[in-house]
Design a protein around this motif. Structure first.
Motif, mmCIF file in Angstrom:
data_model
loop_
_atom_site.group_PDB
_atom_site.id
_atom_site.type_symbol
_atom_site.label_atom_id
_atom_site.label_comp_id
_atom_site.label_asym_id
_atom_site.label_seq_id
_atom_site.Cartn_x
_atom_site.Cartn_y
_atom_site.Cartn_z
ATOM 1 N N VAL A 107 0.971 -5.157 3.661
ATOM 2 C CA VAL A 107 1.384 -6.407 4.297
ATOM 3 C C VAL A 107 2.658 -6.105 5.088
ATOM 4 C CG1 VAL A 107 2.090 -8.809 3.950
ATOM 5 C CG2 VAL A 107 0.421 -7.766 2.393
ATOM 6 N N PRO A 108 2.632 -6.328 6.417
ATOM 7 C CA PRO A 108 3.834 -6.070 7.215
ATOM 8 C C PRO A 108 5.033 -6.885 6.716
ATOM 9 C CG PRO A 108 1.938 -6.407 8.635
ATOM 10 C CD PRO A 108 1.507 -6.779 7.245
ATOM 11 N N GLU A 109 6.215 -6.311 6.844
ATOM 12 C CA GLU A 109 7.438 -6.927 6.326
ATOM 13 C C GLU A 109 7.692 -8.324 6.894
ATOM 14 O OE1 GLU A 109 10.024 -7.056 3.484
ATOM 15 O OE2 GLU A 109 8.768 -5.301 3.790
ATOM 16 N N LEU A 110 7.531 -8.495 8.200
ATOM 17 C CA LEU A 110 7.741 -9.831 8.783
ATOM 18 C C LEU A 110 6.761 -10.851 8.213
ATOM 19 C CD1 LEU A 110 8.460 -9.326 12.603
ATOM 20 C CD2 LEU A 110 9.909 -10.464 10.922
ATOM 21 N N THR A 111 5.543 -10.415 7.994
ATOM 22 C CA THR A 111 4.524 -11.303 7.431
ATOM 23 C C THR A 111 4.897 -11.694 6.007
ATOM 24 O OG1 THR A 111 2.841 -10.307 8.833
ATOM 25 C CG2 THR A 111 2.066 -11.520 6.909
ATOM 26 N N LYS A 112 5.369 -10.732 5.212
ATOM 27 C CA LYS A 112 5.803 -11.032 3.842
ATOM 28 C C LYS A 112 6.892 -12.100 3.849
ATOM 29 C CE LYS A 112 5.237 -6.474 1.757
ATOM 30 N NZ LYS A 112 5.992 -5.343 1.191
ATOM 31 N N LYS A 113 7.855 -11.938 4.749
ATOM 32 C CA LYS A 113 8.971 -12.891 4.813
ATOM 33 C C LYS A 113 8.490 -14.273 5.258
ATOM 34 C CE LYS A 113 12.490 -9.446 5.314
ATOM 35 N NZ LYS A 113 13.556 -8.831 6.062
ATOM 36 N N MET B 217 -9.309 -15.387 -2.761
ATOM 37 C CA MET B 217 -8.620 -14.331 -2.041
ATOM 38 C C MET B 217 -7.164 -14.759 -1.836
ATOM 39 S SD MET B 217 -9.310 -12.793 1.814
ATOM 40 C CE MET B 217 -10.854 -12.040 1.427
ATOM 41 N N SER B 218 -6.248 -13.861 -2.143
ATOM 42 C CA SER B 218 -4.832 -14.166 -1.945
ATOM 43 C C SER B 218 -4.494 -14.126 -0.460
ATOM 44 C CB SER B 218 -3.949 -13.165 -2.705
ATOM 45 O OG SER B 218 -3.856 -11.952 -1.990
ATOM 46 N N ILE B 219 -3.372 -14.695 -0.141
ATOM 47 C CA ILE B 219 -2.947 -14.746 1.254
ATOM 48 C C ILE B 219 -2.643 -13.347 1.800
ATOM 49 C CG2 ILE B 219 -0.464 -15.100 0.903
ATOM 50 C CD1 ILE B 219 -0.748 -17.402 3.002
ATOM 51 N N GLN B 220 -2.304 -12.404 0.928
ATOM 52 C CA GLN B 220 -1.986 -11.041 1.353
ATOM 53 C C GLN B 220 -3.223 -10.162 1.540
ATOM 54 O OE1 GLN B 220 -0.350 -12.352 -1.437
ATOM 55 N NE2 GLN B 220 1.595 -12.802 -0.464
ATOM 56 N N GLU B 221 -4.304 -10.473 0.880
ATOM 57 C CA GLU B 221 -5.489 -9.608 0.897
ATOM 58 C C GLU B 221 -6.015 -9.270 2.287
ATOM 59 O OE1 GLU B 221 -8.663 -10.081 -2.074
ATOM 60 O OE2 GLU B 221 -7.231 -11.385 -3.132
ATOM 61 N N PRO B 222 -6.123 -10.220 3.214
ATOM 62 C CA PRO B 222 -6.627 -9.840 4.543
ATOM 63 C C PRO B 222 -5.753 -8.788 5.231
ATOM 64 C CG PRO B 222 -6.607 -12.228 4.308
ATOM 65 C CD PRO B 222 -5.911 -11.657 3.111
ATOM 66 N N TYR B 223 -4.455 -8.882 5.022
ATOM 67 C CA TYR B 223 -3.529 -7.917 5.618
ATOM 68 C C TYR B 223 -3.686 -6.547 4.964
ATOM 69 C CZ TYR B 223 -1.330 -12.001 7.694
ATOM 70 O OH TYR B 223 -1.109 -13.140 8.412
ATOM 71 N N GLU B 224 -3.783 -6.544 3.643
ATOM 72 C CA GLU B 224 -3.952 -5.285 2.922
ATOM 73 C C GLU B 224 -5.271 -4.620 3.309
ATOM 74 O OE1 GLU B 224 -3.477 -6.771 -1.033
ATOM 75 O OE2 GLU B 224 -1.284 -6.610 -0.947
ATOM 76 N N LYS B 225 -6.293 -5.433 3.521
ATOM 77 C CA LYS B 225 -7.602 -4.888 3.890
ATOM 78 C C LYS B 225 -7.566 -4.230 5.266
ATOM 79 C CE LYS B 225 -12.369 -6.160 4.750
ATOM 80 N NZ LYS B 225 -13.198 -7.233 5.264
ATOM 81 N N ILE B 226 -6.990 -4.893 6.248
ATOM 82 C CA ILE B 226 -7.040 -4.390 7.616
ATOM 83 C C ILE B 226 -5.953 -3.364 7.911
ATOM 84 C CG2 ILE B 226 -5.666 -6.198 8.752
ATOM 85 C CD1 ILE B 226 -8.925 -4.832 10.146
ATOM 86 N N PHE B 227 -4.739 -3.560 7.356
ATOM 87 C CA PHE B 227 -3.633 -2.646 7.646
ATOM 88 C C PHE B 227 -3.385 -1.627 6.536
ATOM 89 C CE2 PHE B 227 -1.869 -6.675 9.738
ATOM 90 C CZ PHE B 227 -2.433 -6.390 10.967
ATOM 91 N N GLY B 228 -3.815 -1.969 5.322
ATOM 92 C CA GLY B 228 -3.500 -1.123 4.174
ATOM 93 C C GLY B 228 -2.206 -1.546 3.491
#
Length: 121
Positions: A14-20, A1-12
């Motif tokens: 990846v929030p911008e601050l999280t990406k940065k 699982m990529s580091i972004q997948e949990p965010y995409e799953k729950i929020f739809g």
């Protein structure tokens, strides 16, 4: 699982601050990023609380501090089945500890999320 997948799953998304944070930390201090993400996951995904309840709590905490991150937790709450009345009830609790300004902030975020949902229909 990529580091972004949990965010995409729950929020739809990846929030911008999280990406940065992910990008910068992956470049500068990747081992701490893994630790941060594991700790975050352990805190948010507890066997003691249903996921929707955890997201509602996070919405309330962040709203009481008038943090924009509250919005993504409102989105996650809705994706997990929270009603507008449940979210508004959390905003009522925000008023108790954060005052009218914090409640106004949380309701503004809810109105934005509601508007986004209606546009997507």
């Amino acid at each position: 699982m990529s580091i972004q997948e949990p965010y995409e799953k729950i929020f739809g998304f990846v929030p911008e601050l999280t990406k940065k944070r992910h990008a910068f930390s992956a470049e500068v201090f990747p081992e701490i990023l893994d630790i941060q993400e594991e700790f975050r996951k352990s805190c948010i995904h507890s066997e003691a609380l249903e996921e929707k309840t955890a997201q509602l709590i996070l919405f309330g905490i962040l709203s009481s501090h008038m943090r924009e991150g509250a919005k993504v937790h409102a989105i996650a709450s809705r994706r997990l089945g929270a009603t507008w009345k449940e979210l508004h009830s959390v905003s009522n609790l925000v008023f108790l500890f954060g005052g009218l300004s914090a409640m106004n902030f949380s309701i503004k975020l809810l109105a934005e999320v509601k508007e986004q949902e209606e546009k997507q229909k």
